[in-house]
Design a protein around this motif. Structure first.
Motif, PDB file in Angstrom:
ATOM      1  N   LEU A  63      19.508   6.208  77.361  1.00  0.00           N
ATOM      2  CA  LEU A  63      20.785   6.389  77.857  1.00  0.00           C
ATOM      3  C   LEU A  63      21.795   5.537  77.508  1.00  0.00           C
ATOM      4  O   LEU A  63      23.153   5.993  77.426  1.00  0.00           O
ATOM      5  CB  LEU A  63      20.465   6.471  79.360  1.00  0.00           C
ATOM      6  CG  LEU A  63      19.857   7.989  80.025  1.00  0.00           C
ATOM      7  CD1 LEU A  63      19.368   7.765  81.209  1.00  0.00           C
ATOM      8  CD2 LEU A  63      20.870   9.193  79.728  1.00  0.00           C
ATOM      9  N   ASN A  69      23.643  11.362  71.454  1.00  0.00           N
ATOM     10  CA  ASN A  69      24.249  12.259  72.202  1.00  0.00           C
ATOM     11  C   ASN A  69      23.452  13.007  73.359  1.00  0.00           C
ATOM     12  O   ASN A  69      22.540  13.797  72.948  1.00  0.00           O
ATOM     13  CB  ASN A  69      25.052  13.094  71.386  1.00  0.00           C
ATOM     14  CG  ASN A  69      26.193  14.079  72.260  1.00  0.00           C
ATOM     15  OD1 ASN A  69      26.333  13.883  73.516  1.00  0.00           O
ATOM     16  ND2 ASN A  69      26.596  15.078  71.596  1.00  0.00           N
ATOM     17  N   GLN A  92      21.674   3.815  84.684  1.00  0.00           N
ATOM     18  CA  GLN A  92      22.502   4.269  83.320  1.00  0.00           C
ATOM     19  C   GLN A  92      22.840   5.639  83.317  1.00  0.00           C
ATOM     20  O   GLN A  92      23.673   6.149  82.747  1.00  0.00           O
ATOM     21  CB  GLN A  92      21.351   3.949  82.448  1.00  0.00           C
ATOM     22  CG  GLN A  92      20.896   2.413  82.319  1.00  0.00           C
ATOM     23  CD  GLN A  92      22.006   2.017  81.234  1.00  0.00           C
ATOM     24  OE1 GLN A  92      22.966   2.521  80.566  1.00  0.00           O
ATOM     25  NE2 GLN A  92      22.106   0.355  81.539  1.00  0.00           N
ATOM     26  N   ARG A  96      26.448   7.356  82.610  1.00  0.00           N
ATOM     27  CA  ARG A  96      26.922   8.183  81.503  1.00  0.00           C
ATOM     28  C   ARG A  96      27.465   9.432  82.194  1.00  0.00           C
ATOM     29  O   ARG A  96      28.424  10.006  81.627  1.00  0.00           O
ATOM     30  CB  ARG A  96      25.749   9.052  81.066  1.00  0.00           C
ATOM     31  CG  ARG A  96      24.741   7.839  80.184  1.00  0.00           C
ATOM     32  CD  ARG A  96      25.149   7.701  78.577  1.00  0.00           C
ATOM     33  NE  ARG A  96      24.951   8.989  77.713  1.00  0.00           N
ATOM     34  CZ  ARG A  96      24.678   8.777  76.757  1.00  0.00           C
ATOM     35  NH1 ARG A  96      24.354   8.000  76.052  1.00  0.00           N
ATOM     36  NH2 ARG A  96      24.625   9.785  75.949  1.00  0.00           N
ATOM     37  N   GLU A  97      27.231   9.840  83.638  1.00  0.00           N
ATOM     38  CA  GLU A  97      27.966  10.729  84.163  1.00  0.00           C
ATOM     39  C   GLU A  97      29.469  10.363  84.529  1.00  0.00           C
ATOM     40  O   GLU A  97      30.125  11.322  84.515  1.00  0.00           O
ATOM     41  CB  GLU A  97      27.215  11.379  85.528  1.00  0.00           C
ATOM     42  CG  GLU A  97      27.629  12.283  86.465  1.00  0.00           C
ATOM     43  CD  GLU A  97      27.874  13.556  85.885  1.00  0.00           C
ATOM     44  OE1 GLU A  97      28.972  14.272  86.130  1.00  0.00           O
ATOM     45  OE2 GLU A  97      26.773  13.939  85.473  1.00  0.00           O
ATOM     46  N   GLN A  99      31.107   8.579  82.759  1.00  0.00           N
ATOM     47  CA  GLN A  99      32.198   8.353  81.546  1.00  0.00           C
ATOM     48  C   GLN A  99      32.028  10.048  80.962  1.00  0.00           C
ATOM     49  O   GLN A  99      32.713  10.083  79.978  1.00  0.00           O
ATOM     50  CB  GLN A  99      31.281   7.690  80.475  1.00  0.00           C
ATOM     51  CG  GLN A  99      31.457   6.328  80.812  1.00  0.00           C
ATOM     52  CD  GLN A  99      30.446   5.575  80.108  1.00  0.00           C
ATOM     53  OE1 GLN A  99      29.493   5.735  79.293  1.00  0.00           O
ATOM     54  NE2 GLN A  99      30.330   4.103  80.479  1.00  0.00           N
ATOM     55  N   LYS A 101      29.683  11.784  79.645  1.00  0.00           N
ATOM     56  CA  LYS A 101      29.128  11.723  78.504  1.00  0.00           C
ATOM     57  C   LYS A 101      27.673  12.602  78.548  1.00  0.00           C
ATOM     58  O   LYS A 101      27.158  13.273  77.560  1.00  0.00           O
ATOM     59  CB  LYS A 101      28.755  10.246  77.813  1.00  0.00           C
ATOM     60  CG  LYS A 101      29.852   9.800  77.601  1.00  0.00           C
ATOM     61  CD  LYS A 101      29.378   8.295  76.866  1.00  0.00           C
ATOM     62  CE  LYS A 101      30.619   7.370  76.454  1.00  0.00           C
ATOM     63  NZ  LYS A 101      30.114   5.926  75.822  1.00  0.00           N
ATOM     64  N   THR A 102      27.225  12.697  79.692  1.00  0.00           N
ATOM     65  CA  THR A 102      25.935  13.178  80.075  1.00  0.00           C
ATOM     66  C   THR A 102      26.035  13.748  81.502  1.00  0.00           C
ATOM     67  O   THR A 102      26.472  13.245  82.316  1.00  0.00           O
ATOM     68  CB  THR A 102      24.800  12.404  80.098  1.00  0.00           C
ATOM     69  OG1 THR A 102      24.602  11.659  78.736  1.00  0.00           O
ATOM     70  CG2 THR A 102      23.392  13.038  80.481  1.00  0.00           C
TER      71      THR A 102
END
Length: 332
Positions: A63, A69, A92, A96-97, A99, A101-102
């Motif tokens: 992550l 990606n 982590q 990502r959430e 940002q 991104k995930t």
């Protein structure tokens, strides 16, 4: 689909074209090497069956990698787990959430349905059901009794090109498995990654548990994802139960069990091991079947490598007392 030899732990990579899904990822180099060498940069789903170290140890690192990606991260929450590995993973995933991104999803259960499908791959969540998911992992003092981490394991069935291919049983225990059976779920798949690395189901008769699992799944290939230097799996009682139910099934350990070969390493040919996907035990002569590749065949059937003949030849030529061969022995 690739069942990776990671030593003690579980990891599977499901691919179609440039898209991939990862199911569990322990700490270590084999999975990262596999992803890099095979250009798996677009990960649709990172699925973690439950928060034990040997299933999540490498997830935080993945992550944190800016070059990977990951569209969706799936992990059921646990208020009981407080290990540094798990807490770092949650942090982590949250970053990502934050940002964007995930997408962080904390509901890996039977209600997920088609959300995990991509291209010609479909992934069914067979457990936990909503009774387990609504409560989660519990301590012994809970009103409903203890629900340990293994019982909450996400059990997944992966289909390739419309055909059931692999049942990933994670660390499901006997009571968790019986809950699946009571719901009348179709568990059949030609490949079974056996629960808990072939260790004890902790709560019942291990031979009976193995027999019941294999009776319901009816696999042609039974995989034990294990590390040669961690525990002594698969247990003899588990192997006997597998042979009771599916006596002609191909039994394959990712690494050489100490039950089968007491000496430190095998110096024979490893030509049966996958040339494209790394096996953690290969360098030290500790891989048995190693990393296993499962594919949809041209006729709609499911095929896998190494084939039973190639793996069997390696076992016969190199191991002192291979337990995967021959008739089942009576267990005391």
């Amino acid at each position: 689909m690739i069942i990776v030899d990671v030593g003690h732990g579980n990891c599977a990579i499901v691919r179609d074209g440039l898209k991939s899904t990862i199911v569990d990822i322990p700490r270590g180099k084999p999975v990262i090497s596999a992803l890099v060498n095979n250009k798996c940069h677009q990960i649709e789903h990172l699925l973690l069956s439950h928060p034990d170290e040997d299933h999540i140890g490498g997830a935080a690192r993945l992550l944190a990698d800016p070059d990977v990606n990951i569209a969706n991260f799936w992990c059921n929450p646990s208020a009981i787990h407080d290990t540094e590995t798990y807490l770092d993973l949650v942090e982590q995933a949250a970053l990502r959430e934050d940002q964007r991104k995930t997408r962080y999803r904390s509901n890996l259960n039977v209600g997920t349905r088609e959300d995990l499908n991509f291209e010609r791959v479909s992934i069914e969540v067979l457990h936990p059901d909503m009774r387990f998911a609504g409560i989660g992992q519990t301590p012994r003092r809970h009103k409903l009794g203890e629900i340990p981490s293994n019982r909450m394991s996400a059990v997944l069935r992966v289909s390739l090109a419309g055909a059931p291919a692999v049942l990933l049983a994670a660390d499901i225990d006997d009571k968790g498995f019986e809950a699946i059976v009571r719901r009348g779920v179709d568990l059949q798949a030609p490949v079974l990654v056996f629960p808990h690395h072939g260790g004890s189901a902790k709560g019942g008769d291990d031979r009976d548990f193995a027999r019941r699992v294999c009776e319901y799944v009816q696999p042609r290939l039974v995989v034990f994802s294990l590390g040669r230097h961690k525990y002594k799996n698969p247990l003899p009682q588990v192997l006997a139960g597998v042979k009771d139910a599916v006596p002609s099934a191909h039994i394959a350990c990712t690494q050489i069990s100490k039950h089968c070969h007491a000496r430190d390493a095998v110096s024979g040919s490893a030509a049966h091991l996958s040339p494209s996907w790394p096996s953690a035990g290969r360098a030290k002569g500790e891989s048995c079947a190693g990393t296993i590749v499962v594919r949809a065949g041209n006729n709609g059937d499911i095929v896998y490598y190494p084939a039973q003949s190639e793996h069997g030849r390696f076992v016969i030529q190199n191991l002192d007392a291979p337990r995967c061969l021959g008739a089942p022995r009576a267990m005391g």
